[in-house]
Design a protein around this motif. Structure first.
Motif, mmCIF file in Angstrom:
data_model
loop_
_atom_site.group_PDB
_atom_site.id
_atom_site.type_symbol
_atom_site.label_atom_id
_atom_site.label_comp_id
_atom_site.label_asym_id
_atom_site.label_seq_id
_atom_site.Cartn_x
_atom_site.Cartn_y
_atom_site.Cartn_z
ATOM 1 N N ASN A 16 13.375 6.364 -0.337
ATOM 2 C CA ASN A 16 12.689 6.143 -1.920
ATOM 3 C C ASN A 16 13.537 6.429 -2.685
ATOM 4 O O ASN A 16 13.348 6.970 -3.840
ATOM 5 C CB ASN A 16 11.650 7.478 -1.892
ATOM 6 N N THR A 76 0.926 -1.047 0.030
ATOM 7 C CA THR A 76 0.001 0.025 0.066
ATOM 8 C C THR A 76 0.911 1.078 0.104
ATOM 9 O O THR A 76 2.124 1.235 -0.208
ATOM 10 C CB THR A 76 -0.857 -0.049 1.238
ATOM 11 N N ASP A 77 0.262 2.467 0.248
ATOM 12 C CA ASP A 77 1.228 3.758 0.436
ATOM 13 C C ASP A 77 1.657 3.921 1.621
ATOM 14 O O ASP A 77 2.418 4.931 1.649
ATOM 15 C CB ASP A 77 0.487 4.903 -0.392
ATOM 16 N N LYS A 97 4.503 4.381 4.143
ATOM 17 C CA LYS A 97 6.077 4.821 3.782
ATOM 18 C C LYS A 97 6.905 3.740 4.511
ATOM 19 O O LYS A 97 6.732 3.012 5.240
ATOM 20 C CB LYS A 97 6.583 6.134 4.610
#
Lengths: 265, 265, 265
Positions: free
Chosen positions: C116, C78-79, C81
């Motif tokens: 990221n 999912t998003d 982090k």
């Protein structure tokens, strides 16, 4: 600093007994710089088929030069051979009973040797624990840099035991597979890989039938599914897997290893 | 490259809790080049007898200089001593409660020291986890090269706790022993070793009685036995073991630890 | 010799499956000198709260520079982090779901970064195993010396997920807490720490009520208690614990995780 060489252990010994610890002692007695990794010791007792699948699916996560030592050896003490294999820039040591079937039949260069150079074994060889007395010493010596061709004569692939793997079957626009393993989260992992699904052209909205339930294929991850509802996806090994978000698919569907799975449009 | 020194852990901590991981953190805080090996963490809780047998049977598979840290310590926080032992070119650190009985009473040179040099402990010592606060630091320091005689005063064997081991008894041409452990394969491992069988002169055709079954002794390995039939052999530690080829002797014979075993001609 | 850097694994993967072994392969592929330590793989599946408590309670036993990799990640794919944290001269890598709540809200300097930088991941990133494809590579790279600020942009504590911990409540001269975990010995470990007991002024003769039994607080260790009788003490993590000398408090009191505990004078 000379780099540590990983030696990866895959056995059916479990972790309650001392067998795994003893293997590590033997390895460190020969190569003190080995980095020993447990891949799993929970192969079902004497399940050569499971070991073969697991080794083939996971060797790729280890660096060049790694030595995989697989001891699932119901034939210990009989006249089954012991082999050492070089493939994929890595090494594989274990009994010649099929545990390396998927490695030695792969479509790429492989060199196979029969382990029979007694000077490389422990001095005293028991009849019931060749993992300790023969295979761990050979793995340790290979990891410390001996040439693999010193372990014994080269063999052809046809000299070695290979086993058959039940592949999913595609007939009448249906793919028939089965549950091959269940992990700690209760995820049901099938013997169906991405390539087996090619006849369907695209994956969206495929239906999976398991225990008379219909489960819809999902191209996402665990978190994308609805809570407490069975979903199907391709897992991190590209295998079709049935899961339940924040729950156990095994519990919810009462499904076990061996259960049949049908995929259809 | 300086060689890694193995530190071998034998505890009753299991692997579910964090206790073992914390020991490793303490060790690596003192000696970053230690090669830490788990021999087993499945000693039955507080079973000093089982720990003593396992350490004595397996230290021999580890290289010179290895440090064995044994934490089976029901008396933690009482006035039981902690000892460090040099024997067989290896080291042993643990509570003075008998876990090293078979090491310190062996017929060879042994040096025993009482651990009481507080400057070598963790700064803060709890009352309930001396494994973490005292014994792991001492093992780490010994593995990193301090002289063992810095840990505290030397002791005689007579200053230390030793425990008695139930030995098999030979009377009326029968040897009476018992099942001492059961491994993951369901093999039943007895307290009878090769030497105990000497009164029978030769091993062929010995009969083993277990739960009113008669099992015939077999000089070979697992693979040589008949399928699904209980057999007896000397295992890789030279102990009498009852096994079932491709099956579990424990399941088939409904036998557990403590069960009596009789050997007769 | 360059020192090994410890990488400490805390996951809910269990040790039966290959997931942990695969993480180690990925780590060693990037940093061959890593010393990989299992803190525990027995976090209850997807129990972020338990992971947060365990990491906070135990990081202190590891040396400066250690990298803690925590993979309890129900939101994988999912998003949510992924974060890398520097605190206490150590590093922490895991999902931003609260597993590091007690680290990042501590009263001391913390630097948090969002992971990221795709060039630091495995080439192919699955949707269901970011532990293998993203977090293990980042932990390995940090342990091999890259600067933590290369993993992605810095975050504030307020950008991260933190979770609430049920704290014991003191009312009417009683402290109300609960059993938070049960270890292999059957010791019942509560969510009550030494500081929570301050309102009582002194500890001697405190009474602990559990399942309508009254247990007397004991300032000593396990060995000091009476045989087979429930006792309460502050354990090696300074937590209130109910134990039975040479027995299992969990069995004797039929108590489980979640059971209420009352402390009174």
């Amino acid at each position: 600093m000379p780099e540590q060489t990983p030696i990866i252990l895959t056995t059916d010994f479990g972790v309650e007994d001392v067998y795994v610890g003893v293997l590590k002692g033997v390895i460190l007695s020969i190569n003190r710089t080995a980095a020993i990794v447990d891949l799993t010791h929970s192969i079902r007792p004497q399940d050569i088929h499971q070991a073969a699948v697991i080794i083939h699916e996971n060797y790729r996560y280890f660096p060049d030069g790694s030595v995989h030592l697989c001891i699932v050896d119901p034939g210990v003490g009989t006249d089954r051979k012991i082999i050492a294999v070089r493939a994929y820039n890595q090494f594989f040591v274990g009994p010649d009973n099929g545990v390396f079937s998927k490695i030695i039949t792969a479509d790429q260069p492989v060199a196979i040797y029969q382990v029979n150079n007694r000077s490389q074994f422990l001095e005293k060889v028991s009849k019931t624990f060749h993992g300790r007395d023969i295979m761990a010493p050979i793995a340790a010596r290979i990891s410390s840099g001996i040439s693999i061709d010193t372990v014994g004569p080269q063999l052809g692939q046809e000299d070695c035991v290979t086993i058959l793997f039940r592949k999913p079957e595609f007939t009448n626009n249906r793919l028939l597979g089965e549950i091959e393993s269940v992990d700690r989260f209760g995820n049901l992992i099938t013997n169906i890989v991405r390539d087996d699904l090619k006849p369907f052209n695209y994956l969206a909205n495929l239906q999976i039938l398991l225990k008379s339930q219909v489960i819809i294929f999902n191209e996402g991850s665990y978190g994308d599914s609805a809570e407490n509802r069975a979903a199907a996806l391709l897992n991190s090994s590209e295998r079709l897997e049935i899961c339940v978000k924040n729950g156990s698919a095994a519990d919810q569907l009462h499904a076990q290893v061996g259960e049949k799975v049908v995929v259809r449009r």
